[in-house]
Design a protein around this motif. Structure first.
Motif, PDB file in Angstrom:
ATOM      1  N   ASP A   8      -2.391  12.912 -32.910  1.00  0.00           N
ATOM      2  CA  ASP A   8      -3.563  12.215 -32.425  1.00  0.00           C
ATOM      3  C   ASP A   8      -4.511  13.231 -31.755  1.00  0.00           C
ATOM      4  OD1 ASP A   8      -5.072   9.978 -31.336  1.00  0.00           O
ATOM      5  OD2 ASP A   8      -4.170  10.560 -29.421  1.00  0.00           O
ATOM      6  N   TYR A   9      -5.762  12.819 -31.514  1.00  0.00           N
ATOM      7  CA  TYR A   9      -6.735  13.729 -30.877  1.00  0.00           C
ATOM      8  C   TYR A   9      -6.982  13.388 -29.395  1.00  0.00           C
ATOM      9  CZ  TYR A   9     -10.861  16.532 -30.048  1.00  0.00           C
ATOM     10  OH  TYR A   9     -11.746  17.439 -29.507  1.00  0.00           O
ATOM     11  N   ASP A  10      -7.627  12.223 -29.147  1.00  0.00           N
ATOM     12  CA  ASP A  10      -7.999  11.870 -27.763  1.00  0.00           C
ATOM     13  C   ASP A  10      -6.761  11.680 -26.899  1.00  0.00           C
ATOM     14  OD1 ASP A  10     -10.431  11.447 -29.137  1.00  0.00           O
ATOM     15  OD2 ASP A  10     -11.048   9.939 -27.681  1.00  0.00           O
ATOM     16  N   THR A  43      -6.917  10.811 -36.201  1.00  0.00           N
ATOM     17  CA  THR A  43      -7.688  10.258 -35.091  1.00  0.00           C
ATOM     18  C   THR A  43      -8.514   9.041 -35.493  1.00  0.00           C
ATOM     19  OG1 THR A  43      -9.502  10.775 -33.547  1.00  0.00           O
ATOM     20  CG2 THR A  43      -9.462  12.024 -35.580  1.00  0.00           C
ATOM     21  N   GLY A  44      -8.827   8.245 -34.486  1.00  0.00           N
ATOM     22  CA  GLY A  44      -9.738   7.124 -34.719  1.00  0.00           C
ATOM     23  C   GLY A  44     -11.179   7.587 -34.842  1.00  0.00           C
ATOM     24  N   ARG A  45     -11.436   8.813 -34.475  1.00  0.00           N
ATOM     25  CA  ARG A  45     -12.823   9.283 -34.407  1.00  0.00           C
ATOM     26  C   ARG A  45     -13.465   9.517 -35.767  1.00  0.00           C
ATOM     27  NH1 ARG A  45     -15.158  10.758 -29.636  1.00  0.00           N
ATOM     28  NH2 ARG A  45     -13.754  10.856 -27.869  1.00  0.00           N
ATOM     29  N   TYR A 110     -16.935   0.147 -35.207  1.00  0.00           N
ATOM     30  CA  TYR A 110     -16.418   0.363 -33.847  1.00  0.00           C
ATOM     31  C   TYR A 110     -17.083  -0.593 -32.868  1.00  0.00           C
ATOM     32  CZ  TYR A 110     -14.904   4.966 -35.550  1.00  0.00           C
ATOM     33  OH  TYR A 110     -14.320   5.994 -36.246  1.00  0.00           O
ATOM     34  N   ASN A 131      -7.578   0.931 -29.272  1.00  0.00           N
ATOM     35  CA  ASN A 131      -7.263   2.175 -28.576  1.00  0.00           C
ATOM     36  C   ASN A 131      -7.752   1.946 -27.150  1.00  0.00           C
ATOM     37  OD1 ASN A 131      -6.770   4.711 -27.634  1.00  0.00           O
ATOM     38  ND2 ASN A 131      -8.015   5.778 -29.162  1.00  0.00           N
ATOM     39  N   LYS A 144      -3.297   4.508 -39.008  1.00  0.00           N
ATOM     40  CA  LYS A 144      -2.933   5.923 -39.023  1.00  0.00           C
ATOM     41  C   LYS A 144      -1.708   6.170 -39.910  1.00  0.00           C
ATOM     42  CE  LYS A 144      -4.929   7.428 -34.660  1.00  0.00           C
ATOM     43  NZ  LYS A 144      -4.692   8.248 -33.452  1.00  0.00           N
ATOM     44  N   ASN A 169      -2.995   2.817 -30.999  1.00  0.00           N
ATOM     45  CA  ASN A 169      -3.256   3.070 -32.424  1.00  0.00           C
ATOM     46  C   ASN A 169      -2.352   4.169 -32.993  1.00  0.00           C
ATOM     47  OD1 ASN A 169      -4.728   5.055 -31.021  1.00  0.00           O
ATOM     48  ND2 ASN A 169      -6.301   5.183 -32.604  1.00  0.00           N
TER      49      ASN A 169
END
Ligand SMILES: O=C(O)COP(=O)(O)O
Length: 220
Positions: A8-10, A43-45, A110, A131, A144, A169
């Motif tokens: 994951d990122y964040d 990521t969700g981004r 989003y 998230n 994911k 997430n």
């Protein structure tokens, strides 16, 4: 045994305190790690934010928009059904009717800072992934985990998947993983289902864990 690392990122690689901008030492470390093992950031981004927040981060590939967009070897793959454009139009119409603020990615819609009871859209073919307080409206089978299955297929990968995450997430990411790793700042429900809980938060925890893999101190 072959390994595929997915992270994951964040709040896993990037720290909220840094405004989610990647730290240079972490980018360098991940770039080096990716030359030893396949490493995907999941990521969700959206692409436009990642290119601003992590311009020097060069993992093996990316799974963006919570599983819907895959970037690998200069190519972009879309993990969404053909009828999604139609469904998405209807979602946007309903959000506008309810005067709910939204933004759109290449696939996702989003809706930030909303509670789940206000986002009752009743739409066939779509689902909401959370998230923390942010919602991502996605094709019903995309998350994911399905993004990682897409990569496994693309790479014809048959080994072990090691997943690192912190939030709701990431549960679908953990579902397709052989080893589930939570950073120390992960939500309690994530730590509960993890096989390994790291001692340190965010990137620090990730560097410590992956360094032990490189040095052979941890075998998975
Ligand atoms: O803020 C988001 O879109 C989610 O980001 P994450 O999946 O990397 O935690």
């Amino acid at each position: 045994m072959a390994y595929l690392f997915v992270s994951d990122y964040d709040r896993t690689l990037a720290d909220e305190k840094d405004g989610f901008v990647i730290r240079e030492n972490l980018a360098e470390f991940i770039n080096h790690f990716s030359s030893k093992y396949p490493f995907f950031v999941v990521t969700g981004r959206e692409r436009r934010f990642i290119s601003r927040l992590a311009p020097t981060l060069k993992p093996t590939g990316w799974v963006l928009e919570n599983g819907a967009i895959i970037l690998y070897g200069e190519k972009t793959y879309i993990n969404a059904p053909k009828n999604w454009a139609e469904i998405r139009k209807e979602i946007i119409k309903r959000l506008e009717e309810k005067e709910i603020k939204y933004s759109v990615g290449e696939v996702i819609v989003y809706v930030n800072n909303i509670d789940s009871s206000s986002l009752d859209l009743h739409l066939e073919g779509a689902k909401v992934e959370w998230n923390r307080n942010d919602a991502m409206i996605l094709p019903k089978d995309v998350d994911k985990g399905s993004g990682v299955l897409f990569i496994k297929n693309l790479l014809n990968f048959k080994g072990k998947v090691i997943a690192i995450g912190d939030s709701q997430n990431d549960i679908p990411l953990f579902r397709v993983a052989d080893v589930k790793v939570a950073v120390s700042n992960a939500l309690p429900e994530i730590k509960e289902i993890a096989d390994i809980v790291l001692d340190k938060p965010n990137g620090k925890g990730v560097i410590e864990f992956l360094s032990k893999i490189l040095s052979g101190e941890i075998f998975l």
